[in-house]
Design an enzyme around this catalytic site. Structure first.
Site, PDB file in Angstrom:
ATOM      1  N   LYS A 195      -3.298   1.288 -10.879  1.00  0.00           N
ATOM      2  CA  LYS A 195      -2.209   0.300 -10.880  1.00  0.00           C
ATOM      3  C   LYS A 195      -1.727   0.036 -12.306  1.00  0.00           C
ATOM      4  CE  LYS A 195      -4.016  -1.888  -6.726  1.00  0.00           C
ATOM      5  NZ  LYS A 195      -4.998  -2.872  -6.249  1.00  0.00           N
ATOM      6  N   GLY A 249      -3.344  -7.107   2.092  1.00  0.00           N
ATOM      7  CA  GLY A 249      -3.141  -7.746   3.394  1.00  0.00           C
ATOM      8  C   GLY A 249      -1.861  -7.202   4.002  1.00  0.00           C
TER       9      GLY A 249
END
Ligand SMILES: NC(=O)c1ccc[n+]([C@@H]2O[C@H](COP(=O)([O-])OP(=O)(O)OC[C@H]3O[C@@H](n4cnc5c(N)ncnc54)[C@H](OP(=O)(O)O)[C@@H]3O)[C@@H](O)[C@H]2O)c1
Length: 438
Positions: free
Chosen positions: A207, A304
């Site tokens: 990332k 999520g």
């Protein structure tokens, strides 16, 4: 009536299924905000028979990701399968070659193939959007690419992995061991059965490499990231950090220095009053230092289904609006090759925890070795000694000593510690944690 944007989705797991639900649930608002309706017209996944709790009766099932990518009926190919290899890579290439916009949440794919995919997207004149690939629901890519387009950014750092932050938060709050908190994270579904990719820092590194490219206009280079994970952190380190006014977080940091761009992932002491120190549990956060203003910190869910889907849908809405920004914020040919700043030349404060052997001259030896490397100390804390050596009261255990240095270099600290070790005045390997000032 404006023609709808026709979406094909490959992957209907945690994120993909949520994207289908979100597009359906926000149908009207999305059409108003994007200027045209957005419709999921075709999907694919591994198993057609799996019950996903979705009504797909009006949606065409396509046999494979590659076929969906080339499907003449879709305008945008949404890749939500994951993995740096095929079918994700082949399907994204096929979609771009077919002149379709691509939206993906796949950091592994971008870290490995981002430069080539960005070049292909640009050549084809289509969008390649990946907001969900870093920090799930936090719009950090948009912030860097658009919100701060007019600023020079000097540093970006953040908590980019919820699993590590959950474990470190639990260790600190409940004073429980790393292994215990890792097991709990696994039980709660926050950590994988094989947690190494997360806890050894590699997820954060992928990332960070994406954020660094966007921040500094450099060609993405995952190999340029220095990586250390959190396995070595103990409750003793967290307690000492707390006493000294710090918290320990696994940070990804990219900073421009006069030696080049430093990209590093490691456990980091951050001042307790910093915005990033307040972020506990699985939450993610990114702080951006841009010229001319106070640091900007974005905090939110890093994963999520719905949180990640919100970023994916925002990318799809951009395609519907006709927005096309170069994937890494500037034309691919203008991305520079970053000069990698060597870690030995990293400058900053250090936390050092040593087990000092109980014999005359130990303190003087340690002090001399630090002084030889021009390292000055901000504080020294001596802990209660370890257990005495058996029944003999004259045999004492080593004494834990914690040193906080003023700014110095990695090279100097490593050399001083190697000398101290050779002098046999410490027991075991010293713990070393870098300090990041706000
Ligand atoms: N989950 C998160 O919170 C989150 C956050 C940020 C980014 N992401 C990224 O989002 C992407 C998707 O993650 P996820 O959590 O949704 O994964 P997931 O729940 O494992 O779902 C993967 C989906 O891809 C399908 N798939 C896998 N291999 C395939 C193949 N060879 N051919 C066709 N379909 C295939 C699976 O099909 P079946 O269902 O039939 O098995 C499944 O529907 C990944 O790149 C991930 O890194 C996820």
């Amino acid at each position: 009536m404006v023609a709808p944007l026709k979406v094909g989705i490959a992957g209907l797991g945690t994120v993909g299924a949520s994207v289908v639900r979100l597009i359906e649930g926000q149908r009207e608002a999305l059409a108003l905000r994007s200027g045209r309706p957005i419709e999921v017209v075709a999907v694919t996944a591994r198993s057609r028979a799996k019950d996903r709790g979705l009504d797909l009766r009006k949606v065409r099932w396509v046999a494979s990701p590659e076929r969906l990518a080339a499907d003449p009926e879709i305008d945008v190919f949404v890749e939500l399968m994951g993995g740096a290899g095929d079918p994700a890579h082949g399907a994204v290439v096929a979609a771009l070659k077919a002149g379709k916009a691509v939206v993906t949440a796949n950091k592994a794919l971008l870290a490995r193939h981002g430069v080539a995919l960005a070049a292909l997207a640009e050549k084809q004149g289509v969008a390649l959007n990946f907001e969900a690939a870093v920090c799930g629901g936090i719009p950090v890519i948009k912030t860097l690419r658009e919100g701060l387009a007019g600023n020079a950014i000097t540093r970006i750092y953040g908590i980019l992995n919820g699993t590590c932050n959950y474990i470190l938060s639990k260790m600190e709050q409940d004073k429980r061991s790393f292994d215990d908190c890792l097991k709990e994270a696994q039980r709660l579904g926050y950590a994988e059965a094989d947690p190494s990719f997360d806890i050894d820092g590699h997820d954060t590194a992928q990332k960070l490499s994406i954020l660094a490219s966007l921040t500094f206009g450099t060609r993405l280079d995952e190999q340029a990231v220095y990586v250390e994970g959190i396995r070595s952190i103990t409750t003793a380190d967290l307690a000492a950090a707390d006493e000294l006014g710090y918290r320990i977080k696994l940070l990804g940091v990219a900073v421009r220095t006069d030696k080049g761009i430093e990209q590093r992932v490691h456990p980091t002491m951050v001042p307790k009053d910093s915005a990033i120190a307040q972020v506990m549990g699985v939450t993610n956060a990114v702080t951006i230092d841009a010229d001319g203003m106070a640091p900007v910190t974005l905090v939110g869910p890093g994963a999520g289904g719905l949180a990640t889907a919100s970023s994916v849908v925002s990318d799809i809405a951009d395609v519907a609006r006709g927005v096309r920004i170069p994937p890494f914020g500037r034309p691919q040919g203008k991305l520079t090759i970053s000069r990698k700043a060597p870690m030995q030349r990293h400058e900053g404060g250090y936390y050092i925890r040593l087990l000092a052997v109980d014999k005359p001259g130990t303190a003087a030896t340690i002090a001399r070795r630090l002084a030889q490397q021009s390292i000055s100390l901000e504080s020294i804390v001596q802990r209660h000694r370890g257990p005495a050596g058996g029944a003999d009261p004259r045999r004492q255990g080593p004494v834990p000593v914690i040193l906080i240095t003023y700014a110095t270099t990695e090279d100097a600290v490593r050399k001083a510690l190697a000398a101290v070790k050779r002098d046999r005045v410490i027991s075991g390997a010293p713990q070393l944690i870098r300090i990041e000032k706000n």
